[in-house]
Design an enzyme around this catalytic site. Structure first.
Site, PDB file in Angstrom:
ATOM      1  N   GLN A 157       0.811  -1.208   0.000  1.00 32.61           N
ATOM      2  CA  GLN A 157       0.000   0.000   0.000  1.00 32.61           C
ATOM      3  C   GLN A 157       0.852   1.270   0.000  1.00 32.61           C
ATOM      4  O   GLN A 157       0.522   2.246  -0.659  1.00 32.61           O
ATOM      5  CB  GLN A 157      -0.927   0.009   1.218  1.00 32.61           C
ATOM      6  CG  GLN A 157      -1.932   1.137   1.232  1.00 32.61           C
ATOM      7  CD  GLN A 157      -2.889   1.082   0.049  1.00 32.61           C
ATOM      8  OE1 GLN A 157      -3.076   0.024  -0.536  1.00 32.61           O
ATOM      9  NE2 GLN A 157      -3.490   2.203  -0.292  1.00 32.61           N
ATOM     10  N   GLU A 158       1.946   1.236   0.726  1.00 36.14           N
ATOM     11  CA  GLU A 158       2.774   2.434   0.865  1.00 36.14           C
ATOM     12  C   GLU A 158       3.572   2.745  -0.396  1.00 36.14           C
ATOM     13  O   GLU A 158       3.649   3.895  -0.817  1.00 36.14           O
ATOM     14  CB  GLU A 158       3.747   2.263   2.038  1.00 36.14           C
ATOM     15  CG  GLU A 158       3.109   2.433   3.406  1.00 36.14           C
ATOM     16  CD  GLU A 158       2.841   3.904   3.735  1.00 36.14           C
ATOM     17  OE1 GLU A 158       3.342   4.780   3.019  1.00 36.14           O
ATOM     18  OE2 GLU A 158       2.125   4.160   4.711  1.00 36.14           O
ATOM     19  N   SER A 159       4.197   1.739  -0.990  1.00 41.30           N
ATOM     20  CA  SER A 159       5.176   2.008  -2.053  1.00 41.30           C
ATOM     21  C   SER A 159       5.016   1.143  -3.280  1.00 41.30           C
ATOM     22  O   SER A 159       5.731   1.348  -4.261  1.00 41.30           O
ATOM     23  CB  SER A 159       6.594   1.802  -1.501  1.00 41.30           C
ATOM     24  OG  SER A 159       6.805   0.421  -1.193  1.00 41.30           O
ATOM     25  N   TYR A 166      -7.096   3.338   3.883  1.00 38.35           N
ATOM     26  CA  TYR A 166      -5.745   2.820   4.098  1.00 38.35           C
ATOM     27  C   TYR A 166      -5.771   1.613   5.036  1.00 38.35           C
ATOM     28  O   TYR A 166      -5.132   0.589   4.769  1.00 38.35           O
ATOM     29  CB  TYR A 166      -4.869   3.927   4.668  1.00 38.35           C
ATOM     30  CG  TYR A 166      -3.439   3.532   4.959  1.00 38.35           C
ATOM     31  CD1 TYR A 166      -2.476   3.597   3.971  1.00 38.35           C
ATOM     32  CD2 TYR A 166      -3.055   3.126   6.239  1.00 38.35           C
ATOM     33  CE1 TYR A 166      -1.153   3.256   4.234  1.00 38.35           C
ATOM     34  CE2 TYR A 166      -1.749   2.777   6.518  1.00 38.35           C
ATOM     35  CZ  TYR A 166      -0.795   2.846   5.509  1.00 38.35           C
ATOM     36  OH  TYR A 166       0.502   2.501   5.779  1.00 38.35           O
TER      37      TYR A 166
END
Length: 749
Positions: free
Chosen positions: A615-617, A720
């Site tokens: 999800q982040e990168s 998120y």
């Protein structure tokens, strides 16, 4: 996907991914053959029981075969094992081992060894014969053979009809004769880019081959303002890292001379970069098609150019009144019109495009609310539920009504609404959510059997969703809860071999099966349809990007397949999503060893960390956010400095995966400690900061953590949390056989 489920859909997984989908049959783990997306027939024959011979055709590489465990090993580790296979095996296994030994030898600057393994291999290994011929000459050149130029010319004379040989030979000889490249690069008068065609021919292969693009860029260095060179890159290399620079230069310096095909290429590049205003402006000048006309309006609308968007939508409607894209254009245009004008316009839309009546009726109801006629608005919403009960608009209305009723403790009313939603609109993106809350609310009314059945339905029909994980937890499966998920320890199983790609290209298939990803990517880049790919073509494009480490764009392309609108595209997507190959591509597992070590050092479930990284990168180790966060776990430099002091880490580089994982898991552990090990709070804090979480806890005084998630005020953080934990669930479901067995048992399969 290995979920052993009858059906599935898709939930939101962040800004670059999908939130919709459908309910589709799921294949069991280990499907042998991906069926052709267009015809439903096998597109490449893989028979593990086929007899071998010196010229045996390629078969699927067996998961338990001798070659499988060698495919991912670096050259220095597998030389002896491959040599043994090359000397003792027969048929296709022998040929594959020799080919890999030659590739490894070239990579290690051992041309003599490469030539030994390549000797006569092209006669034995026909599917890669031309690639072998090229490798042989590359090895000869590496060895200093003075006759290599003549060898290239001889190969060109012998096999010059083959596009690969034509490109490679002329590239090697490019200093001798430029006529070949001039013919490819300089467009003929009236010529259109082949990228706009759904069937790409040999000429297109030559134009977009990586070697051609390299020559174009070489020439551009000497002549940086050449419009033909810039146009070639924009049309045939839209994913080049420097394409933005080329595009701006072409547009600003030569905009008055660009063709409509050039503007279409420019529009597509801006569209894929989410630069919608520029995309809309480019599409207004592009080739007149229903899609381009719609994108002109939509791009301008998203780019906050209201008046220009209205004009573009009206032009699309007038030019292509009956096109499928025009129905969507009418809906989008209606949202820009004054409320009174919107009502009649939408009535006309319903008459012409009845399949959009649900969304149109919902917009009409909103318009009557704006005009101070709530009774008429209520009547229209009732009509929406009666006449368009299976639409997304009806599902949205039912969910809002249900949630509001539940908050007022009117559980019977809430239950009726979500029951209707799940039964009448099972393909809605809201169906997993509604099904889960149906179970929660039935549980509160002491209907325990009904609650259990609701959870089982979610787990069976939407097995990849965040709500499937929550349902599995409610059913008592040992898959972790908000407070225990970090502590579980899976038995990770990563497949050693790959399912075939859903495309009829034996050369690409073979390179892909052998994990020769760069060679396969170059083969694919020269053959792909860049402007109007089919479902299968876009999936292959995304998959190949993932395999070469372009995870951001690869996952994005695969995710967006669910958003295709045309009925035949939806059918193709449905068939593709039944394959395990689709799910493994959508949830890749790079850096598996590094993630596992870092996670275990901090007492984390590796899949929880993997879900957060995705999800982040999107696994991009060099990516940097607008706030300056870096690397896999998007660690801020200030957080990195703080963490490095805490764990005694000296000099570090946040773009280095090992350092980033060490500091990122430390901070994730810190957030868990702040909330007594609760992963939901910790993940929310990772995104929104501890100050916001503290405010929300005080504001909502949560007794039910599932309800707290739904009430998180920041949509980004709410999504998120669901995305990270939904990712965790999908990784466990894909890579942990024990979890797969638990799911199958829970849904009675």
């Amino acid at each position: 996907m290995g979920k052993n489920s009858a059906q599935l859909s898709i939930i939101g997984i962040g800004c670059l991914a999908l939130v919709g989908g459908g309910i589709f049959a799921m294949s069991p783990l280990g499907r042998d053959i991906i069926q052709n997306i267009q015809t439903g027939q096998s597109i490449f024959s893989f028979d593990n029981n086929a007899p071998t011979s010196p010229k045996a055709e390629p078969t699927a590489i067996a998961e338990n075969g001798a070659l499988a465990p060698l495919l991912k090993q670096p050259p220095e580790q597998r030389t002896q094992a491959l040599t043994d296979l090359a000397n003792t095996s027969d048929g296709i296994t022998k040929n594959r081992a020799r080919y890999l030994l030659a590739v490894d030898a070239i990579a290690q600057n051992r041309p003599t060894d490469a030539l030994k393994w390549l000797e006569n291999l092209d006669n034995e290994y026909g599917v890669l014969a031309n690639h072998i011929a090229v490798l042989r000459l590359q090895a000869s050149e590496m060895s200093g053979d003075s006759t290599v130029g003549q060898q290239w010319r001889s190969l060109l004379a012998e096999k010059g009809d083959d596009s690969l040989i034509k490109i490679e030979a002329n590239y090697a000889l490019r200093q001798e004769n430029s006529d070949f490249w001039d013919a490819i690069i300089v467009p003929s008068e009236g010529e259109e880019p082949e990228g706009s065609s759904t069937e790409l021919d040999a000429k297109s292969y030559l134009k977009q081959h990586p070697k051609t693009i390299a020559v174009v860029k070489e020439r551009l260095q000497a002549n940086p303002d050449n419009p033909a060179l810039l146009s070639h890159l924009v049309n045939y290399a839209p994913d080049d890292p420097n394409i933005g620079t080329y595009l701006v230069q072409l547009e600003k310096r030569h905009g008055d001379r660009l063709t409509s095909e050039d503007w279409e290429a420019i529009g597509l590049i801006y569209w894929r970069k989410f630069q919608y205003r520029q995309a809309g402006e480019a599409y207004r000048k592009a080739t007149s098609t229903p899609q381009n006309a719609y994108r002109a309006g939509r791009g301008l609308q998203l780019g906050k150019k209201r008046d220009e968007a209205i004009a573009a939508y009206r032009k699309a409607i007038q030019t292509f009144p009956d096109a499928p894209e025009t129905g969507e254009a009418r809906i989008k245009l209606a949202s820009l019109l004054p409320s009174r004008d919107r009502i009649n316009f939408l009535t006309q839309t319903i008459q012409q495009f009845p399949h959009l009546s649900g969304e149109a009726t919902a917009l009409q109801a909103d318009a009557f609310d704006d005009l101070g006629s709530p009774q008429t608005a209520a009547q229209l919403r009732q009509k929406l539920l009666q006449d368009s009960w299976d639409s997304e608009a009806a599902a949205t209305l039912r969910w809002k009504t249900a949630w509001s009723a539940a908050q007022n403790n009117q559980l019977s009313s809430a239950i009726r609404q979500v029951q209707a939603l799940v039964s009448q609109a099972p393909t809605s993106e809201l169906a997993p959510r509604a099904g889960f809350w149906l179970g929660k609310w039935l549980d509160k009314t002491n209907n325990l059997d009904g609650a259990r059945q609701a959870y089982q339905l979610v787990l069976k029909n939407y097995p990849e969703s965040y709500y499937a994980w929550r349902s599995a937890s409610q059913l008592g499966l040992p898959v972790g809860d908000f407070s225990t998920v970090r502590q579980l320890r899976p038995k990770t199983q990563i497949p050693q071999v790959r399912s075939p790609l859903p495309i009829d290209d034996p050369v690409l298939q073979e390179l892909y099966q052998l994990h020769q990803d760069q060679a396969a990517w170059e083969e694919w880049k020269a053959r792909r349809n860049q402007r109007s790919p089919s479902i299968a073509e876009q999936f292959v494009d995304g998959t190949m990007r993932v395999k070469i480490g372009d995870y951001l764009n690869g996952i994005f392309l695969i995710s967006n397949l669910a958003w295709r609108d045309l009925p035949e595209e939806k059918a193709d997507y449905k068939q593709l999503s039944q394959t395990d190959a689709y799910w493994y591509a959508l949830y890749p597992f790079p850096y598996a060893k590094e993630i596992t070590v870092a996670a275990q050092n901090r007492n984390f479930h590796p899949m929880l960390v993997t879900g957060l990284i995705r999800q982040e990168s999107r696994f991009e180790k060099d990516i940097e956010s607008v706030a300056g966060a870096l690397g896999l776990m998007q660690v801020l430099p200030t957080t990195g400095d703080w963490g490095a002091k805490e764990i005694g880490l000296g000099k570090f580089d946040l773009r280095n995966p090992t350092d980033n994982l060490a500091l990122g898991t430390w901070f994730l552990d810190y957030t868990h400690q702040e909330y007594d090990g609760n992963s939901m709070y910790a993940i929310a804090s990772y995104n929104a900061g501890p100050g916001n979480i503290a405010k929300w806890i005080k504001r909502f005084n949560p007794q039910d953590l599932d309800e707290f998630v739904e009430k998180i005020p920041f949509p980004e953080t709410r999504n998120y949390v669901k995305a990270v934990l939904g990712n965790y669930w999908n990784y466990v479901s894909l890579y942990d056989a024990e979890t797969q067995a638990l799911i199958a048992g829970a849904v009675g399969q």
